[in-house]
Design a protein around this motif. Structure first.
Motif, PDB file in Angstrom:
ATOM      1  N   GLY A 157       5.698  -3.188   5.449  1.00 44.24           N
ATOM      2  CA  GLY A 157       5.713  -4.342   4.565  1.00 44.24           C
ATOM      3  C   GLY A 157       7.093  -4.892   4.318  1.00 44.24           C
ATOM      4  N   GLU A 158       7.133  -6.025   3.623  1.00 41.30           N
ATOM      5  CA  GLU A 158       8.385  -6.734   3.397  1.00 41.30           C
ATOM      6  C   GLU A 158       9.376  -5.944   2.548  1.00 41.30           C
ATOM      7  OE1 GLU A 158       5.388  -8.429   0.352  1.00 41.30           O
ATOM      8  OE2 GLU A 158       5.383  -7.559   2.370  1.00 41.30           O
ATOM      9  N   SER A 159       8.861  -5.028   1.734  1.00 41.01           N
ATOM     10  CA  SER A 159       9.731  -4.191   0.899  1.00 41.01           C
ATOM     11  C   SER A 159       9.510  -2.710   1.171  1.00 41.01           C
ATOM     12  CB  SER A 159       9.479  -4.484  -0.584  1.00 41.01           C
ATOM     13  OG  SER A 159       9.693  -5.845  -0.882  1.00 41.01           O
ATOM     14  N   GLN A 160       8.888  -2.414   2.299  1.00 38.09           N
ATOM     15  CA  GLN A 160       8.573  -1.027   2.667  1.00 38.09           C
ATOM     16  C   GLN A 160       7.740  -0.336   1.581  1.00 38.09           C
ATOM     17  OE1 GLN A 160       9.988   0.410   6.001  1.00 38.09           O
ATOM     18  NE2 GLN A 160       9.476  -1.761   5.933  1.00 38.09           N
ATOM     19  N   ALA A 161       6.905  -1.124   0.911  1.00 43.06           N
ATOM     20  CA  ALA A 161       6.109  -0.600  -0.208  1.00 43.06           C
ATOM     21  C   ALA A 161       4.698  -0.220   0.203  1.00 43.06           C
ATOM     22  CB  ALA A 161       6.053  -1.631  -1.340  1.00 43.06           C
ATOM     23  N   VAL A 162       4.324  -0.535   1.440  1.00 43.68           N
ATOM     24  CA  VAL A 162       2.982  -0.165   1.903  1.00 43.68           C
ATOM     25  C   VAL A 162       3.071   1.254   2.462  1.00 43.68           C
ATOM     26  CG1 VAL A 162       1.035  -0.795   3.383  1.00 43.68           C
ATOM     27  CG2 VAL A 162       2.488  -2.583   2.444  1.00 43.68           C
ATOM     28  N   THR A 163       2.969   2.209   1.562  1.00 44.37           N
ATOM     29  CA  THR A 163       3.051   3.625   1.914  1.00 44.37           C
ATOM     30  C   THR A 163       1.708   4.097   2.457  1.00 44.37           C
ATOM     31  OG1 THR A 163       2.368   4.276  -0.302  1.00 44.37           O
ATOM     32  CG2 THR A 163       4.746   3.991   0.074  1.00 44.37           C
ATOM     33  N   LEU A 164       1.672   5.331   2.931  1.00 47.79           N
ATOM     34  CA  LEU A 164       0.410   5.874   3.432  1.00 47.79           C
ATOM     35  C   LEU A 164      -0.636   5.965   2.330  1.00 47.79           C
ATOM     36  CD1 LEU A 164       1.599   8.677   5.889  1.00 47.79           C
ATOM     37  CD2 LEU A 164       0.896   6.334   6.408  1.00 47.79           C
ATOM     38  N   ASP A 165      -0.226   6.206   1.098  1.00 46.08           N
ATOM     39  CA  ASP A 165      -1.179   6.213  -0.016  1.00 46.08           C
ATOM     40  C   ASP A 165      -1.779   4.824  -0.207  1.00 46.08           C
ATOM     41  OD1 ASP A 165      -0.894   8.899  -0.548  1.00 46.08           O
ATOM     42  OD2 ASP A 165       0.613   8.611  -2.135  1.00 46.08           O
ATOM     43  N   LYS A 166      -0.952   3.803  -0.083  1.00 50.66           N
ATOM     44  CA  LYS A 166      -1.451   2.433  -0.182  1.00 50.66           C
ATOM     45  C   LYS A 166      -2.404   2.115   0.976  1.00 50.66           C
ATOM     46  CE  LYS A 166       1.040   0.888  -3.743  1.00 50.66           C
ATOM     47  NZ  LYS A 166       0.457   0.385  -5.007  1.00 50.66           N
ATOM     48  N   VAL A 167      -2.043   2.564   2.174  1.00 50.04           N
ATOM     49  CA  VAL A 167      -2.906   2.335   3.335  1.00 50.04           C
ATOM     50  C   VAL A 167      -4.254   3.001   3.122  1.00 50.04           C
ATOM     51  CG1 VAL A 167      -3.216   2.770   5.802  1.00 50.04           C
ATOM     52  CG2 VAL A 167      -0.972   2.078   4.934  1.00 50.04           C
ATOM     53  N   ARG A 168      -4.228   4.224   2.611  1.00 48.30           N
ATOM     54  CA  ARG A 168      -5.481   4.950   2.355  1.00 48.30           C
ATOM     55  C   ARG A 168      -6.342   4.170   1.367  1.00 48.30           C
ATOM     56  NH1 ARG A 168      -3.335   9.352   1.704  1.00 48.30           N
ATOM     57  NH2 ARG A 168      -3.817  10.452   3.646  1.00 48.30           N
ATOM     58  N   GLU A 169      -5.721   3.610   0.346  1.00 43.53           N
ATOM     59  CA  GLU A 169      -6.461   2.814  -0.641  1.00 43.53           C
ATOM     60  C   GLU A 169      -7.042   1.562   0.015  1.00 43.53           C
ATOM     61  OE1 GLU A 169      -5.401   0.078  -4.566  1.00 43.53           O
ATOM     62  OE2 GLU A 169      -4.194   1.865  -4.157  1.00 43.53           O
ATOM     63  N   ILE A 170      -6.238   0.896   0.832  1.00 44.66           N
ATOM     64  CA  ILE A 170      -6.694  -0.303   1.523  1.00 44.66           C
ATOM     65  C   ILE A 170      -7.889  -0.015   2.413  1.00 44.66           C
ATOM     66  CG2 ILE A 170      -6.046  -1.966   3.335  1.00 44.66           C
ATOM     67  CD1 ILE A 170      -3.146  -1.805   2.057  1.00 44.66           C
ATOM     68  N   LEU A 171      -7.775   1.057   3.184  1.00 42.77           N
ATOM     69  CA  LEU A 171      -8.855   1.417   4.111  1.00 42.77           C
ATOM     70  C   LEU A 171     -10.115   1.841   3.361  1.00 42.77           C
ATOM     71  CD1 LEU A 171      -6.773   3.463   6.724  1.00 42.77           C
ATOM     72  CD2 LEU A 171      -7.684   1.153   7.008  1.00 42.77           C
ATOM     73  N   THR A 172      -9.941   2.635   2.332  1.00 48.21           N
ATOM     74  CA  THR A 172     -11.107   3.088   1.559  1.00 48.21           C
ATOM     75  C   THR A 172     -11.830   1.924   0.909  1.00 48.21           C
ATOM     76  OG1 THR A 172     -10.026   5.222   1.109  1.00 48.21           O
ATOM     77  CG2 THR A 172     -11.843   4.598  -0.327  1.00 48.21           C
ATOM     78  N   ASN A 173     -11.071   0.967   0.409  1.00 52.15           N
ATOM     79  CA  ASN A 173     -11.676  -0.199  -0.223  1.00 52.15           C
ATOM     80  C   ASN A 173     -12.252  -1.182   0.796  1.00 52.15           C
ATOM     81  OD1 ASN A 173     -11.066   0.738  -2.776  1.00 52.15           O
ATOM     82  ND2 ASN A 173      -9.135  -0.383  -2.913  1.00 52.15           N
ATOM     83  N   SER A 174     -11.971  -0.947   2.077  1.00 49.86           N
ATOM     84  CA  SER A 174     -12.483  -1.825   3.132  1.00 49.86           C
ATOM     85  C   SER A 174     -13.771  -1.310   3.774  1.00 49.86           C
ATOM     86  CB  SER A 174     -11.424  -1.996   4.227  1.00 49.86           C
ATOM     87  OG  SER A 174     -10.242  -2.586   3.729  1.00 49.86           O
ATOM     88  N   LEU A 175     -14.261  -0.196   3.293  1.00 52.38           N
ATOM     89  CA  LEU A 175     -15.459   0.394   3.903  1.00 52.38           C
ATOM     90  C   LEU A 175     -16.693  -0.469   3.656  1.00 52.38           C
ATOM     91  CD1 LEU A 175     -14.805   4.140   2.991  1.00 52.38           C
ATOM     92  CD2 LEU A 175     -14.435   3.018   5.196  1.00 52.38           C
TER      93      LEU A 175
END
Length: 388
Positions: free
Chosen positions: A370-388
């Motif tokens: 991300g633009e501020s390196q704020a998309v961590t693996l925890d954020k990715v996990r949240e994104i993916l889980t919410n995309s199910l």
């Protein structure tokens, strides 16, 4: 606005019957390799136009470059390049053919294992000259220096960039879109849309030209993209969609501004692991990226909502979260309107996808994006889980 240096060397020939221009662009002395995909160019008339334009040239052909071009396939083309002393490549196709051709052009003059160009970011010092006849507007690869290539053996999908693979010219004839399957057309519209969002939906830096240009492309893709899905014979919509896709990643809207690309980074792993089309992964990830990163992207989310979607906080009782929710809802509605799915479940994929994607990102050292390196693996996990 950040400091920047910008140039784009690709000469564009836009409009009907422009394929004939390639006869003037490619030196008569060149030995040309024409690269293409599955062969649709032979049924829609593009191949015959290329053949006529190259009547006075010495040329060879390589077909079969697949969506998400693979190292395994491209290595076969490299054999022809070496055997025939090819010194010019003409890519006839969409982003996959162009990206694959860029890799061929670079790998042909690379000392060592060509995969190192992607896996180890090995520098490219030279490449074979490259031109393009665009048949599928989507990636913008026809006028930029970047490419994405996959390695089937290891389920990797990686990108590289070099000024040496920037196409010298590109032919953009909107008429070639008339015969595209709906799925390819839809994928192209969405791919271009998300390309803009990755450069636009970050944080403000007072880059008014880039912002307004980006918003204009988004509006055009939403308007003319939908028109084209509903009426394939709309020539004006064809032209606007094709030019929008080129401008979405020609480099201009990305100069002087922060860029994200985490939606693409995650999406590439979905494609590598589960075979979804690139654009299909983007419509799954982007809405949840917008939601999860709403605080970091709040100012630009609200700007996008007002200027592109016509949504302002007053419509939601000045509640910012409700406004952002509506913005995300309307973005998903656009994806649905152009017949794209936005959930893993719609592809018969469930929670088992989450950890393999995380593992791939970890192995590739893409643990902060991300633009501020704020998309961590925890954020990715949240994104993916919410995309199910």
């Amino acid at each position: 606005m950040f400091n920047f240096s910008y140039s784009n060397k690709t000469r564009i020939h836009f409009g009907e019957n422009q394929i004939s221009q390639i006869s003037k662009e490619i030196p008569k002395s060149a030995k040309v390799l024409v690269t293409y995909g599955g062969g649709s160019i032979k049924s829609n008339g593009v191949y015959s136009q290329v053949e006529s334009a190259l009547a006075d040239h010495t040329w060879f052909e390589f077909s079969g470059i697949e969506p998400n071009p693979s190292l395994e396939t491209l290595s076969k083309a490299l054999e022809i390049v070496e055997q025939e002393s090819i010194d010019y490549i003409l890519a006839v196709g969409g982003g996959s053919v162009i990206d694959g051709s860029k890799f061929i052009a670079a790998a042909a003059q690379f000392e060592g294992d060509p995969w190192d160009i992607l896996a180890k970011n090995a520098p490219v010092h030279s490449a074979i000259d490259l031109g393009v006849v665009l048949t599928l507007p989507a990636t913008g690869s026809e006028s930029n220096s970047f490419a994405v290539v996959s390695k089937k053996a290891t389920n990797e999908k990686l990108a590289f960039g070099s000024e040496h693979v920037h196409p010298s010219f590109a032919v953009l004839d909107p008429n070639v879109m008339a015969s595209l399957p709906e799925k390819q057309l839809t994928n192209g519209i969405v791919d271009a849309f998300v390309h803009v969002m990755e450069q636009y939906l970050t944080y403000p830096v007072n880059a008014n030209i880039q912002d307004r240009f980006s918003e204009g492309i988004l509006l055009t893709l939403m308007d003319d993209g939908l028109k084209l899905i509903n009426n394939r014979e709309d020539k004006g919509a064809r032209a606007n969609v094709m030019w929008s896709a080129t401008q979405a990643l020609s480099g201009l809207i990305g100069v002087g501004v922060p860029q994200d690309w985490s939606t693409h980074g995650i999406g590439h792993q979905i494609t590598a692991l589960y075979g979804l089309d690139h654009a299909q992964t983007l419509t799954i990830v982007l809405p949840r990226m917008m939601s999860t990163m709403r605080r970091e992207k709040q100012d630009k989310l609200l700007q996008y909502g007002e200027r592109v979607l016509g949504i302002v906080p007053a419509q939601c009782n000045n509640d910012i979260d409700s406004t952002i929710d509506l913005i995300i809802e309307k973005t998903e509605a656009f994806f649905s309107a152009v017949k794209m799915r936005t959930r893993f479940g719609e592809y018969q994929l469930a929670e088992e996808v989450v950890e393999p994607i995380i593992d791939n990102l970890t192995q590739l050292k893409m643990t902060k994006q991300g633009e501020s390196q704020a998309v961590t693996l925890d954020k990715v996990r949240e994104i993916l889980t919410n995309s199910l």
